[in-house]
Design a protein around this motif. Structure first.
Motif, PDB file in Angstrom:
ATOM      1  N   HIS A 134     -37.381  19.698   8.517  1.00 49.78           N
ATOM      2  CA  HIS A 134     -38.222  19.811   7.325  1.00 49.78           C
ATOM      3  C   HIS A 134     -37.473  19.451   6.042  1.00 49.78           C
ATOM      4  CE1 HIS A 134     -36.392  23.808   8.089  1.00 49.78           C
ATOM      5  NE2 HIS A 134     -36.132  23.728   6.792  1.00 49.78           N
ATOM      6  N   GLN A 135     -36.456  18.618   6.160  1.00 47.77           N
ATOM      7  CA  GLN A 135     -35.766  18.124   4.947  1.00 47.77           C
ATOM      8  C   GLN A 135     -35.672  16.623   5.137  1.00 47.77           C
ATOM      9  OE1 GLN A 135     -32.312  20.934   4.042  1.00 47.77           O
ATOM     10  NE2 GLN A 135     -32.508  21.213   6.236  1.00 47.77           N
ATOM     11  N   THR A 192     -33.271  27.432   9.836  1.00 44.94           N
ATOM     12  CA  THR A 192     -34.623  27.783  10.301  1.00 44.94           C
ATOM     13  C   THR A 192     -34.938  27.130  11.647  1.00 44.94           C
ATOM     14  OG1 THR A 192     -35.349  28.074   8.046  1.00 44.94           O
ATOM     15  CG2 THR A 192     -37.085  27.698   9.655  1.00 44.94           C
ATOM     16  N   CYS A 250     -31.412  22.586   9.426  1.00 47.09           N
ATOM     17  CA  CYS A 250     -31.511  23.866   8.715  1.00 47.09           C
ATOM     18  C   CYS A 250     -31.410  25.037   9.691  1.00 47.09           C
ATOM     19  CB  CYS A 250     -32.850  23.921   7.988  1.00 47.09           C
ATOM     20  SG  CYS A 250     -33.137  25.460   7.101  1.00 47.09           S
ATOM     21  N   CYS A 258     -34.570  21.670   1.144  1.00 43.83           N
ATOM     22  CA  CYS A 258     -34.813  23.025   1.640  1.00 43.83           C
ATOM     23  C   CYS A 258     -33.895  24.013   0.947  1.00 43.83           C
ATOM     24  CB  CYS A 258     -34.651  23.107   3.150  1.00 43.83           C
ATOM     25  SG  CYS A 258     -35.025  24.753   3.749  1.00 43.83           S
TER      26      CYS A 258
HETATM   27 ZN   LIG Z   1     -34.832  24.883   5.835  1.00 48.74          ZN
END
Ligand SMILES: [Zn+2]
Ligand SMILES: [Zn+2]
Length: 342
Positions: free
Chosen positions: A66-67, A46, A44, A153
């Protein structure tokens, strides 16, 4: 277990390999936690913000990501929600306090104790991770592991921004920036509000063509004037120019939703072009989107399975995480990037 860790904040211009491959002990699930054997983890934008220090992890080294999709390997004390072998996902929200006003009303994304997966706790760029069972989601069968990952996400936060947009039938919705999240929003709108017209503002011709292909009624450059005034515009860019341009395309009383965890500083001086009567007057609103709540993730996954939304993906082995991140940084994007660990 193998893990790609971030040891220090750095500029990706100077360091193209910010993550190191190391061996870590497999974590042990604590009370109410599950141990997940990871099979896929999305990459991502992020992560770039974390590496470059715009939203820095409080402690280093840390495992980003975070995915996360994988199967339950072990359950901790009093963890009863999932059985070993069940397929689950983990999203940006790793935990929240559970007792504050925000948490009690289902807005745990705004909780002061909000902790993010792969920033405040080790995430999915590794073979295993642990998480509280209440912060894991069952993954519907229609998706492969790698297909499900980016939904956790880009899809969930797109779903939240659409919720905040409060768009009504017959209205005009603008999308400025047309990456992973925006193209999923367009698919959701097509399904849920077929008489909402979508206008896309994107600087790359490829993205504009893709938007038209997916059913946008118009696609122009970031600064173009749209042929109609927009009731709402969702911004998913890391820059400031699209914010100013979007405000001038809003109708009176229109709303701009900024879906970005951090904005880059590069073109911040563009804000000096902000002209009150043109951009803000007439009761225009600006609202940002922060994190995701669990209901965004679970409701979106259900919707995505129903439509169905099957994301385009590009897969990399875990060891190539740096390469995937650099390609994202340099906008070499062909579908959502996913680390495949299976
Ligand atoms: Zn993300
Ligand atoms: Zn809370």
């Amino acid at each position: 277990m193998k893990a790609m860790v971030l040891n220090e904040i750095c500029s990706l211009k100077e360091n193209r390999t910010p993550l190191q491959l190391i061996t870590l002990p497999i974590p042990t699930p604590k009370e109410k936690e599950i141990l997940i054997k990871i099979s896929a983890c999305g990459v991502c934008h992020t992560e770039l913000d974390e590496i470059e220090g715009r939203t820095p992890p409080p402690q280093l080294p840390v495992v980003l990501g975070h995915q996360v999709v994988g199967t339950v390997k072990k359950t901790g004390l009093n963890a009863k929600r999932y059985k070993a072998g069940e397929r689950v996902g983990v999203a940006w929200i790793y935990s929240a306090c559970g007792i504050c006003t925000f948490c009690r009303q289902g807005d745990e994304n705004l909780c002061e104790a909000f902790r993010a997966t792969g920033r405040d706790a080790n995430g999915g760029y590794a073979e295993y991770m642990t998480v509280l069972e209440d912060f894991a989601y069952k993954i519907p069968d229609v998706f492969s592991d790698s297909q499900a990952a980016p939904l956790l996400c880009a899809g969930a936060i797109g779903f939240r921004s659409l919720r905040l947009a409060n768009i009504k039938d017959g209205q005009n919705l603008g999308l400025t920036g047309f990456g992973a999240s925006a193209h999923l929003v367009l698919k959701m709108v097509n399904y849920q509000h077929s008489d909402v017209k979508v206008f896309v503002f994107a600087r790359s011709e490829k993205e504009r063509d893709f938007a038209l292909e997916l059913g946008a009624v118009w696609a122009g450059d970031t600064e173009d004037k749209s042929p109609k005034k927009m009731d709402c515009i969702i911004d998913t860019t890391p820059a400031w120019k699209p914010v100013v341009a979007a405000l001038s395309n809003l109708r009176p009383g229109g709303r701009l939703i900024i879906n970005a965890i951090r904005k880059e500083e590069r073109d911040k001086d563009y804000l000096m072009k902000l002209n009150y009567p043109e951009h803000l007057w007439m009761e225009k609103e600006i609202k940002s989107v922060a994190n995701v709540a669990r209901k965004d993730v679970s409701e979106f996954i259900k919707l995505a399975a129903e439509i169905p939304i099957i994301p385009e993906i590009q897969e990399y082995p875990l060891e190539s995480a740096n390469e995937a991140l650099m390609e994202l940084k340099e906008r070499k994007i062909r579908g959502a990037k996913v680390l495949n660990l299976s």
